[in-house]
Design a protein around this motif. Sequence first.
Motif, short mmCIF file in Angstrom:
data_model
loop_
_atom_site.label_atom_id
_atom_site.label_comp_id
_atom_site.label_asym_id
_atom_site.label_seq_id
_atom_site.Cartn_x
_atom_site.Cartn_y
_atom_site.Cartn_z
N ARG A 129 0.84 -1.20 0.00
CA ARG A 129 0.00 0.00 0.00
C ARG A 129 0.87 1.24 0.00
NH1 ARG A 129 -1.20 -2.91 4.37
NH2 ARG A 129 0.01 -2.39 6.22
N LYS A 130 0.18 2.35 -0.37
CA LYS A 130 0.85 3.65 -0.42
C LYS A 130 0.02 4.63 0.38
CE LYS A 130 3.05 3.52 -4.96
NZ LYS A 130 3.23 4.27 -6.21
N TRP A 131 0.68 5.64 0.90
CA TRP A 131 -0.04 6.66 1.67
C TRP A 131 0.61 8.02 1.41
CZ3 TRP A 131 1.24 10.29 5.35
CH2 TRP A 131 0.16 10.86 6.08
N GLY A 132 -0.23 9.05 1.26
CA GLY A 132 0.28 10.42 1.16
C GLY A 132 0.52 10.87 -0.26
N GLU A 133 0.59 12.18 -0.41
CA GLU A 133 0.84 12.78 -1.73
C GLU A 133 2.30 13.19 -1.83
OE1 GLU A 133 -1.60 13.10 -4.07
OE2 GLU A 133 -2.89 12.02 -2.65
N LEU A 319 4.98 12.11 6.20
CA LEU A 319 5.82 11.71 5.08
C LEU A 319 5.08 10.70 4.21
CD1 LEU A 319 9.18 11.21 7.03
CD2 LEU A 319 8.61 13.10 5.48
N PRO A 320 5.04 10.94 2.89
CA PRO A 320 4.43 9.95 2.01
C PRO A 320 5.24 8.65 2.06
CG PRO A 320 5.11 11.94 0.79
CD PRO A 320 5.63 12.08 2.17
N TYR A 321 4.56 7.54 2.15
CA TYR A 321 5.31 6.29 2.27
C TYR A 321 4.63 5.17 1.50
CZ TYR A 321 1.82 4.61 5.66
OH TYR A 321 0.67 4.21 6.27
N ARG A 322 5.37 4.10 1.34
CA ARG A 322 4.78 2.88 0.79
C ARG A 322 5.31 1.67 1.57
NH1 ARG A 322 7.80 2.06 -5.12
NH2 ARG A 322 9.87 1.60 -4.25
N VAL A 323 4.50 0.63 1.60
CA VAL A 323 4.84 -0.59 2.31
C VAL A 323 5.13 -1.67 1.27
CG1 VAL A 323 4.06 -2.32 3.97
CG2 VAL A 323 3.31 0.05 4.20
N LEU A 324 6.31 -2.28 1.39
CA LEU A 324 6.69 -3.33 0.44
C LEU A 324 6.76 -4.67 1.14
CD1 LEU A 324 9.75 -1.62 -1.28
CD2 LEU A 324 7.39 -1.63 -2.08
N ARG A 325 6.31 -5.69 0.44
CA ARG A 325 6.55 -7.06 0.91
C ARG A 325 7.71 -7.59 0.07
NH1 ARG A 325 1.60 -9.59 0.25
NH2 ARG A 325 0.94 -9.42 2.40
N LEU A 326 8.80 -7.92 0.76
CA LEU A 326 10.01 -8.30 0.02
C LEU A 326 9.85 -9.65 -0.67
CD1 LEU A 326 13.00 -7.21 2.29
CD2 LEU A 326 11.61 -5.88 0.69
N ILE A 341 9.40 -0.29 4.88
CA ILE A 341 8.68 0.96 4.77
C ILE A 341 9.62 1.96 4.11
CG2 ILE A 341 7.41 2.77 5.99
CD1 ILE A 341 6.14 0.20 6.70
N GLU A 342 9.16 2.58 3.04
CA GLU A 342 9.97 3.57 2.35
C GLU A 342 9.24 4.91 2.35
OE1 GLU A 342 12.36 0.80 -0.86
OE2 GLU A 342 10.59 1.87 -1.57
N VAL A 343 9.98 5.97 2.62
CA VAL A 343 9.38 7.30 2.53
C VAL A 343 9.88 7.99 1.26
CG1 VAL A 343 9.16 7.53 5.03
CG2 VAL A 343 11.19 8.46 3.88
N TYR A 344 9.05 8.89 0.78
CA TYR A 344 9.44 9.56 -0.46
C TYR A 344 10.20 10.84 -0.16
CZ TYR A 344 9.37 11.26 -5.21
OH TYR A 344 9.76 11.70 -6.45
N SER A 345 11.37 10.93 -0.76
CA SER A 345 12.23 12.07 -0.55
C SER A 345 12.09 12.99 -1.76
CB SER A 345 13.66 11.53 -0.36
OG SER A 345 14.60 12.47 -0.75
N ALA A 346 11.48 14.17 -1.53
CA ALA A 346 11.00 14.99 -2.64
C ALA A 346 12.10 15.64 -3.47
CB ALA A 346 10.05 16.06 -2.10
N ALA A 347 13.22 15.95 -2.85
CA ALA A 347 14.29 16.59 -3.61
C ALA A 347 15.14 15.55 -4.35
CB ALA A 347 15.15 17.46 -2.70
N ARG A 394 17.57 8.83 7.27
CA ARG A 394 16.76 9.01 6.05
C ARG A 394 15.45 9.70 6.37
NH1 ARG A 394 18.01 2.98 3.95
NH2 ARG A 394 20.26 3.25 3.71
N ILE A 395 14.95 9.49 7.60
CA ILE A 395 13.78 10.23 8.04
C ILE A 395 14.11 11.71 8.05
CG2 ILE A 395 12.42 10.78 10.10
CD1 ILE A 395 11.27 8.41 8.74
N LEU A 396 15.25 12.02 8.62
CA LEU A 396 15.69 13.41 8.69
C LEU A 396 15.83 13.99 7.28
CD1 LEU A 396 16.72 15.46 10.93
CD2 LEU A 396 18.99 14.94 10.05
N ALA A 397 16.42 13.18 6.39
CA ALA A 397 16.62 13.64 5.01
C ALA A 397 15.28 13.98 4.35
CB ALA A 397 17.35 12.56 4.20
N ALA A 398 14.33 13.04 4.41
CA ALA A 398 13.03 13.27 3.78
C ALA A 398 12.30 14.41 4.45
CB ALA A 398 12.20 11.99 3.84
N LEU A 399 12.40 14.44 5.77
CA LEU A 399 11.70 15.46 6.54
C LEU A 399 12.13 16.87 6.13
CD1 LEU A 399 9.65 15.39 8.95
CD2 LEU A 399 11.62 15.74 10.44
N ILE A 400 13.42 17.08 6.04
CA ILE A 400 13.87 18.45 5.72
C ILE A 400 13.70 18.77 4.24
CG2 ILE A 400 15.41 18.56 7.73
CD1 ILE A 400 17.78 18.12 6.00
#
Length: 425
Positions: A129-133, A319-326, A341-347, A394-400
């Motif tokens: 699943r995916k969440w967020g824009e 943070l927009p994220y998606r859940v992967l089943r490996l 769990i992966e978050v999307y890093s906009a830059a 990476r949370i910090l990276a995506a967050l900022i």
Amino acid sequence: MLDINIIRGKMALASAGLKKRNIENADDLLNKLVALDDTRKRVQTILDEKLARTNALSKQIGELFKSGKRDEAEILRQESVDLKEEVSQLQDEQLKVLQNLEEELLQIPNIPHESVPLGKTPEDNEVVRKWGEFPVLASDNDLPHWDLAKKFGIFDLELGVKLTGAGFPVYTGKGAQLQRGLINFFLTQATNAGYKEVIPPLLVNETSARATGQLPDKEGQMYEMKEDPYFLIPTAEVPITNMFRGELVEEKDLPIRLTGYTPCFRREAGSYGAHVRGLNRLHQFDKIEIVQIAHPDKSYEVLEEMVAHVESLVKALELPYRVLRLCGGDLGFTSTLTYDIEVYSAAQKRWLEVSSISNFETYQTKRLMLRYKDVDGNRKLANTLNGSALALPRILAALIENNQEPDGIRMPKAIQSFVGFDKLS
RNA sequence: GGAGAAUUGGCAGAGUGGUCGAAUGCGGCGGUCUUGAAAACCGUUGUACUGUGAGGUACCGGGGGUUCGAAUCCCUCAUUCUCCGCCA
């Protein structure tokens, strides 16, 4: 390490599972293991018989000596001496077989869960699943986090190089404060969810590293002490799970939920190159780990619960994220089922893995000898699960990156009280 | 870092070469008694491997040795406690 009895009992299942991991000669491997185990049993049976004879002789000799029949005793003594030689040989053989069996077992990865998708590479992972824009960044506000770090003085990689080497960042000013606030936020969320907080040692001994599978499998991935046989932990999973090594817990106490914050140290040998800029890959980073020791019948429920917990964290951080089943090819050696769990890093315009949540079933507890006593008093191996909740860099990276504005970086509401400001500028 | 003492079953604590997997007490479990409970009394109560079973084997902090035979003797390591030194 797999339990040989599981293999013996579920040959077909084990074989199919290993094939999912793209191990073509799975059947040969398994047959070899069973044959080794047969040898083990045979040797032990013979050895036990010899020992039983030795014990009986010793008892007789004792009695004969007491009743003064020295001559008779001497005859038996000679037989005993001869037996001893045979016993000694059998013991050597037994040791060899046992070592051989363990060595072979260590080569066998865990058997994937039936829901694990087929596949060889990360591209074959299933998006659950995916969440967020995806945030839309203005063209003059789309700096990657390493540039933002310079602009706002959040962390300093060059300074870390001066102090230690590449991959050891120095967080500075509000960057350090943000880091501390996030740690506190994650720990608070975990304890609110029922996890007991622990502060474990950052160095572990070889036994601990072996029990959770860091040795010998990932030898060279850990920093090793020169003077003492200790290793810097690559994750809090190692000390926290080892707290229960050799323990027998009550069934009613399950599940046991534990959380801990620790820095993590990884050599990351051979992983240089693209996509490792900034905070994307470090030798030292902060992580809050959640661990559960669960009843075998409940461990997949527990896994979903843990995933939900991690999702609640990234949601709170907006943070927009998606859940992967490996898939079978990407699944870790010791796990049966893993969600990333992966978050999307906009830059950087890419997904960043911030958490990996796995069920190990009894793969870890077999070596840990972590068991529970069921209602009938039987001792059974417990299941273990763990996940990051969360890894900081990476949370910090995506967050900022995602929240950058011309005059600073906006803090999500959920963490403002933890970091002590609503805008980092 | 130095010196000394200790480490036995869930806990406490006997056991200095043979029938000791280990006395005894506490705790746990089952029972008798009781309307119920407590007390008292009786019984039972470690783990692993192996065997269809009877049974066998191993385990007294870890490892090694002596001996026909080790909880018991020897070596070594670890841990804990006490004293000294150093130290946040």
